[in-house]
Design a protein around this motif. Structure first.
Motif, PDB file in Angstrom:
ATOM      1  N   ASP A  12       2.923   8.484   7.954  1.00 33.11           N
ATOM      2  CA  ASP A  12       2.686   9.004   9.136  1.00 33.11           C
ATOM      3  C   ASP A  12       1.073   8.830   9.548  1.00 33.11           C
ATOM      4  O   ASP A  12       0.366   9.491   9.809  1.00 33.11           O
ATOM      5  N   GLN A  13       0.150   8.126   7.934  1.00 35.44           N
ATOM      6  CA  GLN A  13      -1.387   8.572   7.575  1.00 35.44           C
ATOM      7  C   GLN A  13      -1.482   6.839   8.235  1.00 35.44           C
ATOM      8  O   GLN A  13      -2.810   6.300   8.237  1.00 35.44           O
TER       9      GLN A  13
ATOM     10  N   SER B   9       8.915   0.159   5.222  1.00 32.32           N
ATOM     11  CA  SER B   9       8.702   0.925   4.561  1.00 32.32           C
ATOM     12  C   SER B   9       9.547   0.899   3.106  1.00 32.32           C
ATOM     13  O   SER B   9      10.687   0.046   3.394  1.00 32.32           O
TER      14      SER B   9
ATOM     15  N   ARG C 155       8.501  18.731   3.908  1.00 34.51           N
ATOM     16  CA  ARG C 155       7.189  18.865   4.513  1.00 34.51           C
ATOM     17  C   ARG C 155       6.535  20.117   4.080  1.00 34.51           C
ATOM     18  O   ARG C 155       7.853  20.958   5.045  1.00 34.51           O
TER      19      ARG C 155
ATOM     20  N   THR D 213      -7.628   2.123   7.604  1.00 36.31           N
ATOM     21  CA  THR D 213      -8.293   2.833   8.583  1.00 36.31           C
ATOM     22  C   THR D 213      -8.290   2.009   9.652  1.00 36.31           C
ATOM     23  O   THR D 213      -7.966   0.614   9.646  1.00 36.31           O
TER      24      THR D 213
ATOM     25  N   THR E 175       0.683  -1.248  -0.157  1.00 35.82           N
ATOM     26  CA  THR E 175       0.145  -0.227   0.521  1.00 35.82           C
ATOM     27  C   THR E 175       0.889   1.454   0.300  1.00 35.82           C
ATOM     28  O   THR E 175       2.249   0.565   0.405  1.00 35.82           O
ATOM     29  N   TYR E 176       0.071   2.395  -0.488  1.00 34.86           N
ATOM     30  CA  TYR E 176       1.284   3.640  -0.380  1.00 34.86           C
ATOM     31  C   TYR E 176       0.665   3.773   0.968  1.00 34.86           C
ATOM     32  O   TYR E 176       1.295   4.746   1.494  1.00 34.86           O
ATOM     33  N   GLY E 177       0.141   3.580   2.624  1.00 32.28           N
ATOM     34  CA  GLY E 177      -0.265   4.013   3.679  1.00 32.28           C
ATOM     35  C   GLY E 177      -0.718   5.104   3.788  1.00 32.28           C
ATOM     36  O   GLY E 177      -0.427   5.403   4.431  1.00 32.28           O
ATOM     37  N   ASN E 178      -1.742   5.362   2.721  1.00 36.84           N
ATOM     38  CA  ASN E 178      -2.467   6.362   3.376  1.00 36.84           C
ATOM     39  C   ASN E 178      -4.366   6.093   3.165  1.00 36.84           C
ATOM     40  O   ASN E 178      -5.255   7.194   3.030  1.00 36.84           O
ATOM     41  N   ASP E 179      -4.047   4.740   2.597  1.00 43.22           N
ATOM     42  CA  ASP E 179      -5.292   4.432   2.725  1.00 43.22           C
ATOM     43  C   ASP E 179      -6.310   2.712   3.738  1.00 43.22           C
ATOM     44  O   ASP E 179      -7.609   2.166   3.133  1.00 43.22           O
TER      45      ASP E 179
END
Lengths: 316, 316
Positions: free
Chosen positions: B74-75, B90, B228, B53, B47-51
């Protein structure tokens, strides 16, 4: 001792020399016209090397050392200089910082799509949809392996490149993964992603890169010329780019300078033109006169160990 | 084993994975919406790590390992991940080649007057009367001394720069002439010709660079932010440039992205805006999936020695 400068030096550099050598007499002129009256009286000359002729050398009857504060010495009247046994030193290597920066700057300008980025900024366009390449890990072939070639190769290694050096002798030089002789180059051109020419102008290097060489390069190759304009025929580069033998050429030097307004290079999308400024640096005089000062100290103490002594028989 | 990819992978990378691990079952999806149906059945997630929950992690009851093919994590819902004891790795370091190239490209764009050169080319203007600076020999302060910071410092050393690294601990890292802790930074800012922020987004680094820091930098300093956007307040950078506390800022990341059309950054001559693309690379997927493949081999052989294991308690 009496030192005559025919190259116009900034005020701060004049002062620095006077302070450094208070017992010597410096005559600072703006050009040879102004300097000629003093010529017969001086032992040392500081010059760009393009204002000397046989008669002037003959006039300078006490002259023992010419310090050329330029990298190239090809315009000196060497026969007369040799006859008189005058020592010549140069500022070879003076351009290595700005010129090596230039190489990596223009390669990234092409590979990281610099012109597109600047255009997008101007038009306030936010997009990440730009196909960018990396210069990291690529292969760079450098024609010319002197002080500058070695510096370029050093930085190329920091970008994890493979470096191939091409020189007359092909002898092994630091920071090059491989060193080859001029005559072996054709065998290696197909490996080169980047081809950088820093060749000086000599009978041997005139027309060094020809159309057949571009045919041997990969289609994606980028050719950079910061040496002399006559190392490659303009017609051949143009044809190579138009026929897609290479993908891009970055040219800072030309057969005719300034490059005429109607020259097709200006308009060709895959040729980037800069105006013979890869060597421009705010540190030019400081560096040139540092070489002079080091050499002057050695000259005074009769040391043979001077920097950048020019072979007056070979002329470089 | 069953591996589910919620990040859309190019066809060639899918094929490569299947060929490399023929005994395993890969399910390639374009996004989480498409992938959710398979979630309860897989042991490994790409995963990109932002999807992700908490509810999705709960649904993925057999999940043992999450490979995030991005540098930042971070998400991720770390609390739930930690509770379940799921391993996270990562692609940290994946951007080091394009991002370090970016740094030197934009510094030379500013110092070698790239925008002027391109404008002159467009208008066919031949001039050598351009005041150019050199990046060689300058001092670079890099905030962030991880894989990327070390790579930037390595290249900076090839340009003979002095390198100062700033990190939480201030511990000594290769290629840095000096490493200092965050709290010591103020003492060193006046030495820095170039200040490069590659700080990630953490509570500690939010608003890290403030107006007072720009006041401490030399007036000729160039500030580059590729970490960032929230590491520095946009207002502070703008004020620092307008009040000539520094000479130029190059910004690739922003508090709000896309940067709004009416943002003053676009128009300010001494701010260069690029659109969050310092990390763009044609080798992204190859590199990310090389890390996955190496890790997958180790995972299968129960080796603890995997690359880029994320501390799920600290969250990085």
């Amino acid at each position: 001792m009496k030192i005559l400068a025919t190259a116009e030096l900034p005020q701060e550099n004049r002062l620095k020399l006077k302070n450094l050598f208070p017992e010597d007499e410096f005559i600072f002129c703006s050009n040879m016209e102004e300097a000629e009256a003093y010529l017969s009286n001086v032992e040392i000359l500081i010059t760009y090397g393009n204002d000397l002729t046989e008669p002037l050398i003959q006039k300078a009857s006490k002259l023992k050392w010419i310090m050329v504060i330029a990298a190239g010495v090809d315009q000196l009247p060497f026969e007369e200089i040799n006859k008189r046994g005058i020592l010549v030193t140069s500022a070879k290597g003076i351009h290595k910082a700005p010129m090596s920066e230039y190489v990596f700057f223009v390669l990234m300008l092409v590979y990281r799509k610099g012109k597109v980025l600047i255009e997008n900024e101007k038009n306030k366009i936010w997009t990440r949809d730009i196909h960018m390449e990396e210069i990291t890990n690529k292969t760079m072939l450098i024609a010319g392996t002197g002080v500058l070639g070695r510096e370029i190769a050093k930085i190329a290694k920091a970008f994890q490149m493979k470096t191939i050096g091409v020189s007359r002798s092909g002898r092994q030089i630091e920071y090059f993964d491989k060193n080859i002789a001029f005559k072996e180059m054709n065998k290696y051109l197909n490996e080169a992603d980047f081809i950088v020419s820093i060749l000086p102008s000599t009978p041997e290097t005139k027309g060094f890169f020809q159309y057949k060489h571009f045919e041997l390069m990969p289609e994606h190759a980028v050719f950079v010329n910061i040496g002399r304009g006559d190392a490659v025929s303009g017609e051949d580069v143009l044809k190579a780019v138009c026929e897609k033998e290479i993908s891009h050429a970055v040219l800072d030097v030309f057969e005719q300078e300034p490059l005429p307004k109607n020259h097709p290079f200006w308009e060709e999308e895959n040729i980037t033109v800069t105006t013979h400024l890869s060597g421009v640096s705010p540190h030019y005089f400081d560096r040139a006169l540092e070489i002079f000062s080091e050499n002057f100290k050695k000259y005074k103490s009769n040391s043979k160990d001077m920097i950048n002594i020019v072979d007056v028989i070979q002329g470089y």
